[in-house]
Design an enzyme around this catalytic site. Structure first.
Site: not given
Ligand code: DAS
Length: 356
Positions: A40, A54, A120-121, A193, A313
């Protein structure tokens, strides 16, 4: 009255002095390389109100740098486009390629720090992989953004400025791979995240390492787990990553996924169970079959925070299982792949999960 030749000489001298001053200022700045992979932070939306709708991985690294002239105040920056993908689509081979490039750059005397722009993923997975395998004390700083640069209140520009500033900081050395997001400096090992559409998405369950504010770092803790120079794993000696997959545990779970994965050639299975990494009793025979076939079974938990306790457990000693400590399934998979490049001995693997 000055004659024109004297004015020309004065102008020439002034130009030389200005050039020397600029060169001196640049020489005083750290050299930071930005490796761009997509996400992103390189995304673009149709309008300013599109903060969540986007296309990721559209803007090239040179445009990212050109769009942020403030970077030249904190570092001499060069960019390389390693990939241009959304991070959920990155592969093990991409991880190896990126880590080897980081390792090579870190060895260069003219490189003081490295920034990696990323989606970010899965940035938490890449960050952990790099902290486990790249042997350097130089700052390696991951950075991402929750909103594309085209959106109102986009977070990428300040996140990137912070990342370059931290990457050029001597006080960021020796802290393992870092992530700068939303003014925080997070440990690449600990960060995850936790929220899918907020700039404050990234959290480390044991707390941030510090903050970066207007180009200055404020540190409040340091990592205690092994990383980078203190790691027994070295990307320069790793040529491939063994297949490791994840199966989740939940009410009513069948052994279908585990049985299928057991026949797929994997070297380890991460079981992401509820609670303390609990395993449904009807699943145990399937996991014992995998173990009997030489597949390592690692118990992680789907609970975001806390850590799996061995032999609580679940009789881990009896079943010869490994526990993933405080690592979420996706992070446990990264460590398992790296560890399996060296050993499949479960006692050694358990040591590795305690130490990294
Ligand atoms: N799809 C997500 C990624 O490329 C977009 C983002 O949040 O960066 O990790």
């Amino acid at each position: 009255m000055y004659c024109s030749s004297r004015l020309r000489a004065f102008a020439a001298a002034a130009t030389l002095l200005a050039a020397a001053a600029i060169a001196h200022a640049q020489a005083a700045l750290p050299n930071v390389v930005i490796l761009a992979t997509g996400g992103t932070i390189a995304g673009a939306g149709a309008s300013a109100i599109n903060s969540a709708t986007y296309a990721a991985a559209k803007v090239g690294v040179d445009k990212l740098i050109a769009g942020l002239p403030e970077l030249s105040k904190v570092a001499n920056v060069k960019g390389e486009q390693v990939f241009q993908v959304a991070s959920e689509s990155l592969t093990n081979d991409n991880l190896l390629t990126l880590a080897k490039r980081v390792s090579a750059l870190a060895k260069q005397p003219d490189v003081d720090g490295i920034v990696i722009t990323h989606g970010t993923d899965t940035v938490e997975e890449t960050a952990y992989f790099l902290t486990l395998t790249v042997h350097t004390n130089k700052p390696i700083v991951m950075v991402a953004s929750m909103r594309p640069g085209t959106a109102l209140s986009a977070d990428g520009a300040l996140n990137l400025y912070d990342a370059v500033s931290v990457a050029g900081s001597k006080d960021a050395m020796g802290k393992g791979v870092l992530l700068t997001m939303n003014d925080s400096i997070e440990s690449g090992r600990d960060v995850s995240k936790n929220f899918n559409i907020k700039p404050s998405a990234f959290v480390s369950q044991w707390g941030s390492l510090g903050m970066v504010v207007e180009g200055r770092n404020y540190w409040f803790r340091a990592p205690v787990k092994r990383h980078t120079m203190n790691s027994e794993f070295d990307i320069d000696t790793i040529t491939s990553l063994p297949p490791v997959e994840i199966a989740m545990g939940y009410e009513g779970v069948a052994s279908t996924a585990i049985d299928a994965l057991g026949k797929s050639g994997i070297k380890a299975l991460i079981h992401g169970g509820p609670g303390n990494g609990s395993v449904a009793d009807r699943i145990v025979p399937s996991l014992q079959k995998l173990r009997a076939d030489g597949i390592v079974v690692i118990r992680s938990s789907r609970v975001p925070d806390g850590f799996v306790i061995r032999n609580a457990e679940q009789p881990d000693d009896k079943y010869d299982w490994v526990v993933a400590h405080d690592l979420r399934p996706q992070k446990a998979r990264i460590l398992a792949m790296v560890a399996l490049t060296k050993t499949s001995d479960t006692k050694e693997l358990q040591r590795i999960f305690w130490e990294y």
